[in-house]
Design an enzyme around this catalytic site. Structure first.
Site, short mmCIF file in Angstrom:
data_model
loop_
_atom_site.label_atom_id
_atom_site.label_comp_id
_atom_site.label_asym_id
_atom_site.label_seq_id
_atom_site.Cartn_x
_atom_site.Cartn_y
_atom_site.Cartn_z
N TYR A 51 -15.52 -34.34 -1.68
CA TYR A 51 -15.37 -32.89 -1.82
C TYR A 51 -15.41 -32.46 -3.28
O TYR A 51 -14.51 -32.78 -4.06
CB TYR A 51 -14.06 -32.42 -1.18
CG TYR A 51 -13.92 -32.78 0.28
CD1 TYR A 51 -15.03 -33.05 1.08
CD2 TYR A 51 -12.66 -32.85 0.88
CE1 TYR A 51 -14.89 -33.39 2.42
CE2 TYR A 51 -12.52 -33.18 2.23
CZ TYR A 51 -13.64 -33.45 2.98
OH TYR A 51 -13.50 -33.77 4.30
N PRO A 198 -10.61 -27.11 14.39
CA PRO A 198 -10.32 -26.80 15.80
C PRO A 198 -10.64 -25.36 16.18
O PRO A 198 -10.73 -25.04 17.36
CB PRO A 198 -8.82 -27.09 15.93
CG PRO A 198 -8.30 -26.88 14.55
CD PRO A 198 -9.37 -27.37 13.64
N ARG A 201 -14.56 -23.90 12.44
CA ARG A 201 -14.80 -23.54 11.04
C ARG A 201 -14.59 -22.05 10.81
O ARG A 201 -15.29 -21.43 10.01
CB ARG A 201 -16.22 -23.98 10.62
CG ARG A 201 -16.49 -25.45 10.83
CD ARG A 201 -17.94 -25.81 10.60
NE ARG A 201 -18.21 -27.18 11.04
CZ ARG A 201 -18.18 -28.24 10.24
NH1 ARG A 201 -17.88 -28.10 8.97
NH2 ARG A 201 -18.44 -29.45 10.71
#
Length: 305
Positions: A51, A198, A201
């Site tokens: 990331y 969940p 997004r």
């Protein structure tokens, strides 16, 4: 519980603060979000070396490193950026060791609670990659071993080398793949399951209006694209799916489905909410355990700060 790790039922996936979705908030806002999450009782932070090419780990180190006792720290290896910005995989023991050392420095810590293989490197046997993590655990640099986005067969092979604490996979009303075999494998082997994204997004969240949902950026072949650039058929199918979901109650149907799954102490679903598309919004819910079923203690809400 996630293995022997005491974590909240909803954790914070930190990727969006430094990576993907086309926008990253200013550092002061990102640091404020991280600290606010801890203040609200969220004690599970999930990041990865990929990331921001390490920037997300450095952000966590700068922003909440001084509160290290307040959270369970999870990070990942194998996926990484090349010098030209492309995404690549290297699951060799040598690469895993290098990545871990760099991550420990970035995170300003000497121990990562849960270290995960971000993806399977098809050129390296999973047994060799897990073996590198076993040695890191024996050296006291990591506490638990996890996997991310791997098949049931690979999970079994990895578990045969060393007990796996968790498997992290995308799971929502839009992405149901884990129901094919991964969830059953985790239950059978006593492995915790971390469900990321969940609420699709952010696609299934109340704060995103219909038109905005259709224009949200999504992943496609490792490239972020705008949904408006996709074919009219795809866009029409998405719009119809959203209308169906909008008719369902409660609105946080993604979390409802996740926490409706059969559970037990050895295979608990940990829903990892990503920082939302609007960086200053983050969702939380309180849950209570009743006869091995996780139920809502209060309605999911979004807090703006």
């Amino acid at each position: 519980m996630l293995g022997s790790l005491e974590v909240t039922s909803i954790g914070l996936g930190c990727m969006n603060l430094s990576h993907a979705y086309g926008y990253q908030p200013p550092e002061d806002q990102a640091v404020r979000l991280l600290n606010r999450a801890l203040d609200l009782g969220c004690n599970f932070l999930d990041t990865a070396a990929l990331y921001g090419d390490g920037e997300n780990e450095r952000l966590i180190g700068r922003g909440v490193g001084h509160r290290r006792d307040d959270y369970v720290l999870a990070s990942k290896c194998v996926l990484m950026m090349t010098d030209d910005g492309a995404r690549t995989r290297d699951g060799s023991p040598e690469a895993i060791t290098r990545t871990l050392e760099k991550s420990l420095k970035s995170l300003r810590t000497d121990h990562i609670d849960l270290y995960q293989l971000h993806r399977l490197d098809p050129n390296v046997p999973i047994e060799e990659s897990v073996g590198a993590l076993v040695r890191a655990k024996e050296a006291g640099k990591i506490g638990h071993i996890g996997l991310s986005e791997m098949s049931a067969d690979t999970i079994r092979r990895a578990h045969g080398v060393h007990p796996i604490t968790s498997v992290q996979t995308e799971y929502s009303p839009m992405v149901r793949n884990p129901e094919i075999a991964v969830l059953d494998t985790c239950r059978e082997l006593g492995i915790g399951f971390i469900a990321f994204s969940p609420v699709g997004r952010g696609l299934l969240a109340d704060r995103i209006e219909q038109d905005d949902r259709i224009t949200m950026v999504v992943y496609d072949d490792q490239t972020l694209i705008n949904a408006r650039k996709r074919s009219p058929l795809d866009r029409g199918m998405l719009a119809r799916a959203l209308r169906i979901i909008d008719d369902m109650e409660p609105k946080a149907i993604g979390l409802d489905i996740l926490f409706d799954q059969p559970q037990d102490e050895d295979a608990e679903l940990i829903a990892t909410l990503r920082a939302m598309q609007t960086p200053t919004l983050v969702g939380y819910a309180n849950f209570a355990t009743n006869q091995a079923d996780i139920v809502y203690d209060q309605q999911v809400y979004l807090e703006e700060f």
